[in-house]
Write a protein that holds these residues in place. Structure first.
Motif, PDB file in Angstrom:
ATOM      1  N   ARG A  82      42.884  41.671 -30.824  1.00  9.12           N
ATOM      2  CA  ARG A  82      42.809  41.820 -32.302  1.00  9.12           C
ATOM      3  C   ARG A  82      43.666  43.063 -32.415  1.00  9.12           C
ATOM      4  O   ARG A  82      44.504  43.146 -33.219  1.00  9.12           O
ATOM      5  CB  ARG A  82      41.541  42.156 -32.696  1.00  9.12           C
TER       6      ARG A  82
ATOM      7  N   GLY B  75      47.259  43.422 -34.534  1.00  9.05           N
ATOM      8  CA  GLY B  75      47.387  44.383 -35.398  1.00  9.05           C
ATOM      9  C   GLY B  75      48.582  45.158 -35.067  1.00  9.05           C
ATOM     10  O   GLY B  75      49.415  45.472 -36.249  1.00  9.05           O
TER      11      GLY B  75
ATOM     12  N   SER C   8      44.811  39.260 -37.394  1.00  5.99           N
ATOM     13  CA  SER C   8      43.924  40.143 -36.450  1.00  5.99           C
ATOM     14  C   SER C   8      42.640  39.123 -36.191  1.00  5.99           C
ATOM     15  O   SER C   8      42.306  39.360 -34.910  1.00  5.99           O
ATOM     16  CB  SER C   8      43.638  41.450 -36.741  1.00  5.99           C
TER      17      SER C   8
ATOM     18  N   GLY D  14      42.589  49.228 -37.385  1.00  6.12           N
ATOM     19  CA  GLY D  14      42.302  48.542 -36.108  1.00  6.12           C
ATOM     20  C   GLY D  14      42.105  49.511 -35.006  1.00  6.12           C
ATOM     21  O   GLY D  14      41.354  49.260 -33.892  1.00  6.12           O
TER      22      GLY D  14
END
Length: 244
Positions: free
Chosen positions: A196, A200, A97, A216
């Motif tokens: 990211r 994730g 991530s 996340g």
């Protein structure tokens, strides 16, 4: 077989648990085994909480490593405890991530094919490693949760505050490094946060955990709130300066 963390002598049990022992860390209803070889407790960390373990790990005490490697994380026949695989999974999740966060911003700032560069919103920055360095330094605020091992906090509130601080630092670092406006820096940070989040969620989907709420998700939500707060703050101060 467990061992004595003081002299590494093999023992059958580390403690004897009596009825009514709800929590070993409290020390109630638990009697530690005394080593027949050295005369000391076989594993004193059975009664200690994670704060003591963390501090002794930082101090590199051999006893705490023996406790973890021989008496806790490893099983008979040299088999890993399942929690080790959980740690490895989340380590890979965080690493990939973070990598996607950096690569997306590096592409937008340093690649000749970047849409921001092609549209002349920002000049091409020829040092992508400096971009990653700026992001790493400005994200060092994420280390503050280490203090939560020692002092208790309201975890959701602390996570939101931390998300705001990290994003604000990322935006400021990108603005200073690239010599661009806050709007452009905020766009870069937003694209990185979205990348990211997507990576994730993709990893969790592959692992069959796509329905799990993750850090996340809350991080992206915090990033969005933080970016909006930065924009609102800029507009507020801009209005004040204009009125002045």
């Amino acid at each position: 077989m467990p061992i004595c963390i003081e002299c590494r002598y093999p023992v059958k049990t580390l403690y004897t648990e009596y009825s009514g022992a709800d929590d070993r860390s409290s020390g109630h209803g638990v009697r530690l085994t005394v080593c027949k070889n050295c005369g000391r407790f076989c594993d004193k960390y059975v009664e200690h909480d994670f704060v003591v373990l963390f501090i002794d790990l930082v101090l590199i005490k051999p006893q705490v490593y023996r406790h973890l490697l021989h008496n806790t994380l490893m099983r008979e026949h040299d088999q890993f405890d399942p929690i080790v695989f959980q740690y490895v999974f989340f380590l890979i999740l965080c690493a990939l991530s973070t990598l996607s966060f950096h690569l997306s911003i590096r592409f937008l700032t340093s690649s000749p094919l970047s849409p921001l560069v092609l549209s002349n919103l920002i000049p091409r920055y020829p040092r992508p490693n400096s971009v990653s360095t700026a992001l790493l330094v400005s994200s060092s605020t994420k280390l503050f949760p280490i203090l939560m091992v020692i002092w208790e906090y309201d975890v959701p509130a602390a996570a939101r505050s931390l998300g705001w601080a990290v994003v604000a630092n990322n935006v400021e670092a990108l603005k200073i490094l690239l010599d661009c406006g806050y709007g452009t820096a905020a766009i870069l940070a937003t694209v990185g946060a979205i990348s990211r989040w997507m990576v994730g969620r993709g990893i969790l989907w592959v692992a069959g955990l796509d329905g799990v709420d993750t850090v996340g998700d809350s991080g992206v939500a915090s990033d969005g709130k933080a970016l909006w707060a930065v924009v609102e703050l800029g507009r507020e101060w801009g209005g004040r300066l204009g009125l002045g």
